[in-house]
Design a protein around this motif. Sequence first.
Motif, PDB file in Angstrom:
ATOM      1  N   ALA A 289      19.866  -9.620 -34.367  1.00  0.00           N
ATOM      2  CA  ALA A 289      18.458 -10.038 -34.227  1.00  0.00           C
ATOM      3  C   ALA A 289      18.372 -11.552 -34.082  1.00  0.00           C
ATOM      4  O   ALA A 289      17.592 -12.069 -33.268  1.00  0.00           O
ATOM      5  N   SER A 290      19.203 -12.284 -34.830  1.00  0.00           N
ATOM      6  CA  SER A 290      19.202 -13.756 -34.724  1.00  0.00           C
ATOM      7  C   SER A 290      19.671 -14.194 -33.349  1.00  0.00           C
ATOM      8  O   SER A 290      19.116 -15.127 -32.771  1.00  0.00           O
ATOM      9  N   LEU A 291      20.681 -13.510 -32.842  1.00  0.00           N
ATOM     10  CA  LEU A 291      21.182 -13.881 -31.512  1.00  0.00           C
ATOM     11  C   LEU A 291      20.087 -13.634 -30.468  1.00  0.00           C
ATOM     12  O   LEU A 291      19.867 -14.451 -29.576  1.00  0.00           O
ATOM     13  N   PHE A 292      19.392 -12.517 -30.615  1.00  0.00           N
ATOM     14  CA  PHE A 292      18.283 -12.230 -29.692  1.00  0.00           C
ATOM     15  C   PHE A 292      17.246 -13.345 -29.768  1.00  0.00           C
ATOM     16  O   PHE A 292      16.806 -13.869 -28.741  1.00  0.00           O
ATOM     17  N   GLU A 293      16.854 -13.705 -30.995  1.00  0.00           N
ATOM     18  CA  GLU A 293      15.831 -14.750 -31.155  1.00  0.00           C
ATOM     19  C   GLU A 293      16.274 -16.046 -30.505  1.00  0.00           C
ATOM     20  O   GLU A 293      15.482 -16.751 -29.878  1.00  0.00           O
ATOM     21  N   ALA A 294      17.569 -16.330 -30.624  1.00  0.00           N
ATOM     22  CA  ALA A 294      18.073 -17.611 -30.129  1.00  0.00           C
ATOM     23  C   ALA A 294      18.133 -17.669 -28.609  1.00  0.00           C
ATOM     24  O   ALA A 294      17.990 -18.747 -28.039  1.00  0.00           O
ATOM     25  N   VAL A 295      18.336 -16.534 -27.930  1.00  0.00           N
ATOM     26  CA  VAL A 295      18.598 -16.615 -26.483  1.00  0.00           C
ATOM     27  C   VAL A 295      17.605 -15.845 -25.598  1.00  0.00           C
ATOM     28  O   VAL A 295      17.680 -15.959 -24.376  1.00  0.00           O
ATOM     29  N   HIS A 296      16.670 -15.118 -26.188  1.00  0.00           N
ATOM     30  CA  HIS A 296      15.876 -14.237 -25.318  1.00  0.00           C
ATOM     31  C   HIS A 296      14.970 -14.985 -24.354  1.00  0.00           C
ATOM     32  O   HIS A 296      14.521 -14.432 -23.356  1.00  0.00           O
ATOM     33  N   ALA A 297      14.743 -16.285 -24.633  1.00  0.00           N
ATOM     34  CA  ALA A 297      13.893 -17.069 -23.715  1.00  0.00           C
ATOM     35  C   ALA A 297      14.592 -17.290 -22.363  1.00  0.00           C
ATOM     36  O   ALA A 297      13.932 -17.630 -21.384  1.00  0.00           O
ATOM     37  N   ILE A 298      15.879 -17.079 -22.303  1.00  0.00           N
ATOM     38  CA  ILE A 298      16.605 -17.210 -21.022  1.00  0.00           C
ATOM     39  C   ILE A 298      16.325 -15.906 -20.242  1.00  0.00           C
ATOM     40  O   ILE A 298      16.920 -14.858 -20.512  1.00  0.00           O
ATOM     41  N   THR A 299      15.400 -15.992 -19.301  1.00  0.00           N
ATOM     42  CA  THR A 299      14.900 -14.752 -18.684  1.00  0.00           C
ATOM     43  C   THR A 299      15.975 -14.011 -17.889  1.00  0.00           C
ATOM     44  O   THR A 299      15.945 -12.791 -17.801  1.00  0.00           O
ATOM     45  N   LEU A 301      18.794 -13.236 -18.655  1.00  0.00           N
ATOM     46  CA  LEU A 301      19.568 -12.304 -19.500  1.00  0.00           C
ATOM     47  C   LEU A 301      18.898 -10.922 -19.549  1.00  0.00           C
ATOM     48  O   LEU A 301      19.551  -9.922 -19.837  1.00  0.00           O
ATOM     49  N   GLY A 302      17.588 -10.909 -19.295  1.00  0.00           N
ATOM     50  CA  GLY A 302      16.865  -9.627 -19.282  1.00  0.00           C
ATOM     51  C   GLY A 302      16.753  -9.000 -20.662  1.00  0.00           C
ATOM     52  O   GLY A 302      16.664  -7.770 -20.783  1.00  0.00           O
ATOM     53  N   LEU A 303      16.746  -9.829 -21.701  1.00  0.00           N
ATOM     54  CA  LEU A 303      16.639  -9.283 -23.071  1.00  0.00           C
ATOM     55  C   LEU A 303      15.162  -9.239 -23.452  1.00  0.00           C
ATOM     56  O   LEU A 303      14.575 -10.265 -23.796  1.00  0.00           O
ATOM     57  N   THR A 304      14.580  -8.064 -23.365  1.00  0.00           N
ATOM     58  CA  THR A 304      13.126  -7.973 -23.529  1.00  0.00           C
ATOM     59  C   THR A 304      12.683  -7.607 -24.938  1.00  0.00           C
ATOM     60  O   THR A 304      11.551  -7.843 -25.311  1.00  0.00           O
ATOM     61  N   HIS A 305      13.564  -6.976 -25.717  1.00  0.00           N
ATOM     62  CA  HIS A 305      13.121  -6.632 -27.075  1.00  0.00           C
ATOM     63  C   HIS A 305      14.266  -6.775 -28.066  1.00  0.00           C
ATOM     64  O   HIS A 305      15.443  -6.614 -27.715  1.00  0.00           O
ATOM     65  N   SER A 306      13.865  -7.078 -29.279  1.00  0.00           N
ATOM     66  CA  SER A 306      14.848  -7.292 -30.348  1.00  0.00           C
ATOM     67  C   SER A 306      15.691  -6.020 -30.532  1.00  0.00           C
ATOM     68  O   SER A 306      15.168  -4.911 -30.432  1.00  0.00           O
ATOM     69  N   PRO A 307      16.980  -6.175 -30.770  1.00  0.00           N
ATOM     70  CA  PRO A 307      17.834  -4.983 -30.846  1.00  0.00           C
ATOM     71  C   PRO A 307      17.493  -4.112 -32.047  1.00  0.00           C
ATOM     72  O   PRO A 307      17.125  -4.611 -33.107  1.00  0.00           O
ATOM     73  N   GLY A 308      17.656  -2.800 -31.863  1.00  0.00           N
ATOM     74  CA  GLY A 308      17.432  -1.882 -32.977  1.00  0.00           C
ATOM     75  C   GLY A 308      18.530  -2.029 -34.010  1.00  0.00           C
ATOM     76  O   GLY A 308      18.294  -1.964 -35.214  1.00  0.00           O
ATOM     77  N   VAL A 309      19.749  -2.237 -33.549  1.00  0.00           N
ATOM     78  CA  VAL A 309      20.876  -2.357 -34.479  1.00  0.00           C
ATOM     79  C   VAL A 309      21.719  -3.602 -34.160  1.00  0.00           C
ATOM     80  O   VAL A 309      21.169  -4.713 -34.155  1.00  0.00           O
ATOM     81  N   ASN A 310      22.995  -3.461 -33.872  1.00  0.00           N
ATOM     82  CA  ASN A 310      23.863  -4.643 -33.838  1.00  0.00           C
ATOM     83  C   ASN A 310      24.465  -4.929 -32.461  1.00  0.00           C
ATOM     84  O   ASN A 310      25.578  -5.440 -32.382  1.00  0.00           O
ATOM     85  N   SER A 311      23.741  -4.591 -31.381  1.00  0.00           N
ATOM     86  CA  SER A 311      24.286  -4.914 -30.060  1.00  0.00           C
ATOM     87  C   SER A 311      23.187  -5.294 -29.086  1.00  0.00           C
ATOM     88  O   SER A 311      22.076  -4.782 -29.159  1.00  0.00           O
ATOM     89  N   LEU A 312      23.557  -6.203 -28.173  1.00  0.00           N
ATOM     90  CA  LEU A 312      22.662  -6.638 -27.097  1.00  0.00           C
ATOM     91  C   LEU A 312      23.386  -6.382 -25.782  1.00  0.00           C
ATOM     92  O   LEU A 312      24.620  -6.477 -25.714  1.00  0.00           O
ATOM     93  N   TYR A 313      22.615  -6.086 -24.735  1.00  0.00           N
ATOM     94  CA  TYR A 313      23.216  -5.751 -23.436  1.00  0.00           C
ATOM     95  C   TYR A 313      22.613  -6.649 -22.353  1.00  0.00           C
ATOM     96  O   TYR A 313      21.845  -6.177 -21.502  1.00  0.00           O
ATOM     97  N   PRO A 314      22.930  -7.941 -22.365  1.00  0.00           N
ATOM     98  CA  PRO A 314      22.310  -8.854 -21.400  1.00  0.00           C
ATOM     99  C   PRO A 314      22.969  -8.779 -20.020  1.00  0.00           C
ATOM    100  O   PRO A 314      24.088  -8.270 -19.882  1.00  0.00           O
ATOM    101  N   THR A 315      22.268  -9.310 -19.040  1.00  0.00           N
ATOM    102  CA  THR A 315      22.823  -9.454 -17.696  1.00  0.00           C
ATOM    103  C   THR A 315      23.357 -10.879 -17.574  1.00  0.00           C
ATOM    104  O   THR A 315      22.621 -11.840 -17.813  1.00  0.00           O
ATOM    105  N   VAL A 316      24.626 -11.000 -17.234  1.00  0.00           N
ATOM    106  CA  VAL A 316      25.257 -12.326 -17.124  1.00  0.00           C
ATOM    107  C   VAL A 316      26.129 -12.324 -15.872  1.00  0.00           C
ATOM    108  O   VAL A 316      26.954 -11.416 -15.690  1.00  0.00           O
ATOM    109  N   ALA A 317      25.950 -13.323 -15.019  1.00  0.00           N
ATOM    110  CA  ALA A 317      26.767 -13.406 -13.800  1.00  0.00           C
ATOM    111  C   ALA A 317      28.246 -13.471 -14.195  1.00  0.00           C
ATOM    112  O   ALA A 317      28.592 -14.126 -15.188  1.00  0.00           O
TER     113      ALA A 317
END
Length: 365
Positions: A289-299, A301-317
């Motif tokens: 959740a902290s990682l999401f808060e820290a980086v979700h403003a980078i559009t 990455l496509g991170l639209t909502h805080s993770p339910g558990v312990n993983s994020l699935y961003p888009t990265v070139a």
Amino acid sequence: MSSPFATTRSFASDNFAGVHPAVMANLQAANLGHAVAYGGDVFTSDAEEQFERIFGAGTKAFFVFGGTGGNVFALSSLCGPGDAVLCSQWSHLHIDETGAPERAGIKLLAVPSADAKVTTKDIERVAGDLGVMHHAQPRVVSLTQPTELGTLYTPEEIEQLCLCAHEHGLLVHMDGARIANATAALGGIASVRSFTVDAGVDVLTFGGTKNGLMYGEAVLYFPQGAARAHTYKDFSQENALRALRYAPYARKQTTQLPSKMRFVSAQFAAVLNNDLWVQLGASANEASASLFEAVHAITSLGLTHSPGVNSLYPTVAPEHADQLREVSFFWDWDTTQHRVRWMTSWDTEQSDVGAFAEAVYRIVT
Ligand SMILES: Cc1ncc(COP(=O)(O)O)c(C=O)c1O
């Protein structure tokens, strides 16, 4: 690219993490002197009692070496000749077990799913094959909680799925490799029965390795649930109780009976005590959740909502992903869409999240 075997904490997987000190201490305690093999030791009875405390009287725990083995053992006890297991296309069973269930004679019916969840419609559809001699017989629905995409079933959803499965004569297995993360996310220790035994789950593979153990999982049977459920078709209720009778033999046949069992059960006793396992799951979730808060403003990455558990699935070139891996290793998730997976662990610290987020900003933006 940095090595995936780096000694720094990575964002690759929760099984990159080490062993919690309380687990290590209990392993050392278990190493004093001799103990009865195959589970006749005090560490095993301690862990068994803890599981009964958490999931209710009647819960039967079978300790095993690993997650794939635990799943294959559980399903083998539930299935007979010609039987099949309904699971999502994303399930570990289907994608990441190298055909181990199939090798044990269990056909998987993997259904398409955008969020990695199985639905009651899926159950109803496959149940249409029941009684048709030419089709494998759907016997079990396997749910992963949390799913391989980091989504969660609500307790109500699981109850509906169990009702539907039982009404059609199927039983329900839950792959809980990350059940600690689900428990922490759904309300803590007080919530765990609501989406397992009380919802009607028959057999649960309870994860340990990803949550501070060196290795080891427990397969839990809930005959108390089968005894009180009204919705079972007669034969499915009987099948649930028969699976438990088969369990000791199925575990041995699937090579999951540890002779020095105390070294698995002592690890569980350490994390079940004082509900440490839930705290460790919560800690991993909070780091994500902290990682999401820290980086979700980078559009991008496509991170639209805080993770339910312990993983994020961003888009990265890919070129950015390679540079980021120099900082901290992580795995690709879907290379066709440039999606990667960032996963936190019980031991991820805020400083790890801060350093990684800083690198994401530097490299990606
Ligand atoms: C959903 C799920 N189930 C089961 C497992 C267990 O796998 P293993 O056999 O590697 O312990 C994993 C590990 O990645 C998993 O993610």
